[in-house]
Design a protein around this motif. Structure first.
Motif, PDB file in Angstrom:
ATOM      1  N   ALA A  60      36.868  36.452  46.591  1.00  0.00           N
ATOM      2  CA  ALA A  60      35.689  37.125  46.036  1.00  0.00           C
ATOM      3  C   ALA A  60      36.059  38.501  45.488  1.00  0.00           C
ATOM      4  O   ALA A  60      35.611  38.890  44.410  1.00  0.00           O
ATOM      5  N   ALA A  61      36.908  39.211  46.204  1.00  0.00           N
ATOM      6  CA  ALA A  61      37.338  40.537  45.756  1.00  0.00           C
ATOM      7  C   ALA A  61      38.164  40.434  44.480  1.00  0.00           C
ATOM      8  O   ALA A  61      38.034  41.251  43.562  1.00  0.00           O
ATOM      9  N   LYS A  62      39.002  39.411  44.411  1.00  0.00           N
ATOM     10  CA  LYS A  62      39.845  39.189  43.227  1.00  0.00           C
ATOM     11  C   LYS A  62      38.971  38.869  42.003  1.00  0.00           C
ATOM     12  O   LYS A  62      39.198  39.352  40.905  1.00  0.00           O
ATOM     13  N   ALA A  63      37.956  38.007  42.237  1.00  0.00           N
ATOM     14  CA  ALA A  63      37.054  37.637  41.157  1.00  0.00           C
ATOM     15  C   ALA A  63      36.251  38.851  40.677  1.00  0.00           C
ATOM     16  O   ALA A  63      36.043  39.038  39.465  1.00  0.00           O
ATOM     17  N   ALA A  64      35.796  39.670  41.597  1.00  0.00           N
ATOM     18  CA  ALA A  64      35.024  40.858  41.244  1.00  0.00           C
ATOM     19  C   ALA A  64      35.879  41.838  40.469  1.00  0.00           C
ATOM     20  O   ALA A  64      35.425  42.489  39.510  1.00  0.00           O
TER      21      ALA A  64
END
Length: 68
Positions: A60-64
């Motif tokens: 999720a952090a990577k996508a954000a």
């Protein structure tokens, strides 16, 4: 005849401290030998669950980061 000496602690303390009295080395992952098998089984499942949550958070952090 005189009695013979039964015990002495002479010089033992000096000999012991010459190279220092060291604590036993602690290992990063102590052995689980002899630990309750039911506990170990539950621990294994718990670790898997924790890793799944961490991996989701990383994704999720990577996508954000990629969308920003």
């Amino acid at each position: 005849m005189a009695k013979s000496k039964n015990h002495t602690n002479h010089n033992q303390n000096k000999k012991a401290h010459r190279n220092g009295i060291k604590k036993p080395k602690t290992h990063r992952h102590p052995s689980l030998k002899g630990v309750d098998s039911k506990f170990l089984r539950n621990q294994r499942f718990a670790k898997r669950g924790v890793l799944a949550v961490i991996n989701k958070q990383k994704a999720a952090a990577k996508a954000a980061k990629a969308s920003a």
